[in-house]
Write a protein that holds these residues in place. Structure first.
Motif, short mmCIF file in Angstrom:
data_model
loop_
_atom_site.label_atom_id
_atom_site.label_comp_id
_atom_site.label_asym_id
_atom_site.label_seq_id
_atom_site.Cartn_x
_atom_site.Cartn_y
_atom_site.Cartn_z
N HIS A 153 0.66 6.34 -11.72
CA HIS A 153 1.14 6.23 -10.33
C HIS A 153 1.46 4.77 -10.02
CE1 HIS A 153 -3.30 5.73 -10.10
NE2 HIS A 153 -3.02 4.82 -9.18
N GLY A 154 2.32 4.57 -9.05
CA GLY A 154 2.74 3.23 -8.67
C GLY A 154 2.58 3.00 -7.18
N GLU A 155 2.04 1.83 -6.83
CA GLU A 155 1.79 1.48 -5.43
C GLU A 155 2.13 0.02 -5.21
OE1 GLU A 155 -2.33 0.78 -3.36
OE2 GLU A 155 -1.87 2.91 -3.23
N THR A 156 2.76 -0.28 -4.09
CA THR A 156 3.10 -1.67 -3.80
C THR A 156 1.85 -2.46 -3.41
OG1 THR A 156 3.60 -1.07 -1.49
CG2 THR A 156 5.43 -1.10 -3.05
N ARG B 9 1.75 -4.59 -13.88
CA ARG B 9 2.39 -4.76 -12.57
C ARG B 9 3.86 -5.11 -12.78
NH1 ARG B 9 -1.84 -6.98 -8.08
NH2 ARG B 9 -3.68 -5.87 -8.88
N VAL B 10 4.68 -4.67 -11.85
CA VAL B 10 6.12 -4.88 -11.94
C VAL B 10 6.53 -5.83 -10.82
CG1 VAL B 10 8.40 -3.81 -12.00
CG2 VAL B 10 6.39 -2.54 -12.83
N GLU C 242 5.79 -6.60 -5.35
CA GLU C 242 5.13 -6.21 -6.60
C GLU C 242 4.69 -4.75 -6.53
OE1 GLU C 242 1.95 -8.61 -9.16
OE2 GLU C 242 1.03 -7.61 -7.44
N VAL C 243 4.75 -4.07 -7.67
CA VAL C 243 4.29 -2.69 -7.79
C VAL C 243 3.19 -2.65 -8.84
CG1 VAL C 243 4.91 -0.31 -8.32
CG2 VAL C 243 6.57 -1.80 -7.17
N ARG C 244 2.05 -2.09 -8.46
CA ARG C 244 0.93 -1.92 -9.40
C ARG C 244 1.01 -0.52 -9.99
NH1 ARG C 244 -4.20 0.43 -8.86
NH2 ARG C 244 -5.77 -0.43 -10.27
N VAL C 245 1.06 -0.44 -11.32
CA VAL C 245 1.14 0.84 -12.02
C VAL C 245 -0.21 1.11 -12.68
CG1 VAL C 245 2.35 2.17 -13.79
CG2 VAL C 245 3.60 0.51 -12.40
N ALA C 246 -0.81 2.25 -12.38
CA ALA C 246 -2.15 2.56 -12.87
C ALA C 246 -2.23 4.04 -13.24
CB ALA C 246 -3.20 2.22 -11.81
N ARG C 247 -3.23 4.35 -14.04
CA ARG C 247 -3.49 5.74 -14.43
C ARG C 247 -4.84 6.15 -13.89
NH1 ARG C 247 -1.46 9.28 -18.42
NH2 ARG C 247 -2.98 10.84 -19.09
N GLY D 175 0.79 -1.23 0.00
CA GLY D 175 0.00 0.00 0.00
C GLY D 175 0.82 1.27 0.00
N THR D 176 2.14 1.16 -0.19
CA THR D 176 3.00 2.34 -0.23
C THR D 176 2.99 2.95 -1.63
OG1 THR D 176 4.47 1.44 1.47
CG2 THR D 176 5.36 3.20 0.08
#
Length: 228
Positions: free
Chosen positions: A103-106, A80-81, A63-68, A43-44
């Motif tokens: 934006h990216g969030e763990t 996701r990365v 994992e990092v979720r990348v979203a717009r 959630g960071t």
């Protein structure tokens, strides 16, 4: 984790073998002096849309979720990365000297090494590393083209059915998480899930979805069926 230990350096080298092709002196300087080593909880927020990119992340675990996002507060997941993968939004921002377009969030506890912009430039001056970066760009572009096609040409119920498949018989997820992944609102996802449940295709619980008829969901994802 501000300074890397031998284990972290070895793990990073195994996950990102293009680093091994760099001259030893440059590699050592980049990883020990121009890279931040971080461990962050789920959630960071690692980076925000329309902000300058502070560095180039490489994931060791998690994992990092990348979203717009949109002005209406909705969010569309782009990709996701995971370990050994790269974030093309960060790279394109640094290469083009522009603000971040997503934006990216763990999504889990995540360990990562964040290379400084100057260090990335120095590494990309060497052909093997540059070829690795551009290869990742090509793969991500294909993924984003498939996402654009799905958003433009598939109904939301088809996309939801496809999202539910491939994770086993039981998914531990929330309706909001599915809505974020699909770029819609929770109420629509809930409505569609209840339709699927009435059709006998799945059973809903608290942040739990049990698939009862994966074949029917597969037919819907392919555009061959619709729930009653």
């Amino acid at each position: 984790m501000n300074t890397p230990d031998a284990t972290a350096l070895q793990q990073l080298g195994e996950l990102y073998p293009a680093l091994a092709a760099l001259p030893a002196a440059l590699r050592d300087e980049v990883l020990t002096q121009q890279t931040m080593w971080l461990e962050v909880p789920p959630g960071t927020t690692l980076f925000e849309e329309q902000s300058p990119c502070q560095g180039f992340p490489m994931v060791l675990s998690g994992e990092v979720r990348v979203a717009r996002g949109s002005a209406q507060g909705r969010s569309l997941e782009l990709y996701r990365v995971g370990p050994g993968e790269l974030c093309v939004v960060s790279a394109s921002c640094l290469f083009g000297q522009q603000l971040l377009s997503a934006h990216g969030e763990t999504t889990a506890s995540t360990r990562l090494a964040v290379m400084s912009p100057a260090a990335l430039d120095a590494c990309c001056a060497h052909e093997p590393f540059r070829r690795f970066i551009f290869g990742v760009f090509a793969d991500r572009l294909a993924d984003l083209m498939a996402l654009a096609e799905a958003v433009a040409f598939q109904r939301l119920d088809q996309r939801l059915a496809a999202t539910l498949l491939g994770h086993g018989e039981v998914l531990q997820t929330s309706h909001q998480a599915l809505a974020d992944e699909l770029g819609t609102v929770r109420e629509i996802v809930t409505r569609l899930l209840r339709r699927f449940e009435r059709a006998g295709w799945l059973a809903l619980g608290r942040e739990r979805i049990e698939l009862k008829d994966a074949a029917a969901l597969r037919r819907l994802a392919a555009g061959d069926a619709a729930p009653g």
